[in-house]
Scaffold this active site. Structure first.
Site, PDB file in Angstrom:
ATOM      1  N   PHE A   1       0.803  -1.227   0.000  1.00 50.86           N
ATOM      2  CA  PHE A   1       0.000   0.000   0.000  1.00 50.86           C
ATOM      3  C   PHE A   1       0.833   1.272   0.000  1.00 50.86           C
ATOM      4  CE2 PHE A   1      -2.261  -3.229   2.582  1.00 50.86           C
ATOM      5  CZ  PHE A   1      -3.141  -3.633   1.600  1.00 50.86           C
ATOM      6  N   ARG A   2       1.964   1.227  -0.646  1.00 52.53           N
ATOM      7  CA  ARG A   2       2.800   2.421  -0.668  1.00 52.53           C
ATOM      8  C   ARG A   2       3.608   2.412  -1.944  1.00 52.53           C
ATOM      9  NH1 ARG A   2       7.112   2.038   3.858  1.00 52.53           N
ATOM     10  NH2 ARG A   2       8.179   3.355   2.383  1.00 52.53           N
ATOM     11  N   LEU A   3       4.258   3.531  -2.185  1.00 54.60           N
ATOM     12  CA  LEU A   3       5.103   3.592  -3.375  1.00 54.60           C
ATOM     13  C   LEU A   3       6.309   2.676  -3.179  1.00 54.60           C
ATOM     14  CD1 LEU A   3       4.987   7.426  -3.912  1.00 54.60           C
ATOM     15  CD2 LEU A   3       3.846   5.687  -5.287  1.00 54.60           C
TER      16      LEU A   3
END
Ligand SMILES: Cc1cc2nc3c(=O)[nH]c(=O)nc-3n(C[C@H](O)[C@H](O)[C@H](O)COP(=O)(O)O)c2cc1C
Length: 203
Positions: free
Chosen positions: A181-183
């Site tokens: 859920f993140r870059l």
């Protein structure tokens, strides 16, 4: 499992320390059959690239070692152009490591020692295979292996002169981590004399 991200405060100054941590995790991760499998990219004198999977057999601060046939396509390309790149993709960890640098043959005694520890079948295979050359039929190869088996008898099998190790000496090592859920995180280490510069890259 996804990667856990790369925490700024925990980025070591030394890329080998980060490699050591990721390598240990890749080896401990169940369900990953061949964490030592890595893509090796080479290019010929005209800069035309090709790649293939080889196995990482040893690594230390001098670089990353794999073994192969010294008359294969990769060998020919490395002779023409000694720059290469390795790529690990550890799907269970969702991590990628790219290593770029110059490739050299390892010392003969290093290849001898590694070859001596290989199973006899692999040793015969190394003698028999003219890797990357045209083969008229699989029979030709198995007959050659059988013939060599007989010729060597019970003697220890020496390393063939056309087979040995290569070491990729890194000038750049990039770690890519697919955090949930993140870059994606990308950290690259660039060799600067005796030291490494560290940069974070846009994903
Ligand atoms: C999982 C896997 C591991 C391999 N390990 C090696 C290796 O350690 N050394 C090697 O020469 N070829 C290895 N191969 C075969 C190479 O991918 C390649 O077919 C061969 O080296 C010839 O490449 P070239 O024609 O580009 O020289 C491996 C292939 C696979 C799929």
């Amino acid at each position: 499992m996804s990667g856990s991200g790369i925490d700024e405060s925990q980025i070591p100054n030394d890329p080998y320390e980060l490699f050591r941590q990721w390598w240990a995790q890749a080896q401990a991760e169940s369900g990953m059959k061949e964490p030592s499998g890595m893509s090796l990219a080479t290019a010929d004198a005209q800069g035309r690239p090709s790649n293939r999977i080889v196995l990482l057999k040893h690594w230390d601060r001098r670089g990353f070692v794999f073994y192969s046939n010294y008359t294969s396509r990769k060998a020919r390309e490395l002779h023409e152009n000694p720059h290469g790149a390795l790529l690990f993709w550890w799907d269970k960890l969702r991590r990628q490591i790219r290593v770029c640098g110059q490739v050299e043959k390892v010392a003969e005694r290093e290849s001898d020692a590694y070859f001596a520890g290989r199973p006899r079948g692999s040793q015969l295979g190394a003698w028999a295979s003219q890797q990357s050359r045209p083969l008229d039929s699989p029979d030709t190869l198995s007959k050659r292996v059988a013939q060599l088996d007989e010729e060597f008898g019970n003697d220890p099998i020496p390393r063939p002169p056309h087979w040995g190790g290569y070491r990729l000496i890194p000038r750049e090592i990039e770690f890519w981590d697919d955090g949930a859920f993140r870059l994606h995180d990308r950290i690259v280490y660039l060799k600067d004399g005796e030291h490494w510069q560290i940069q974070r890259l846009y994903p």
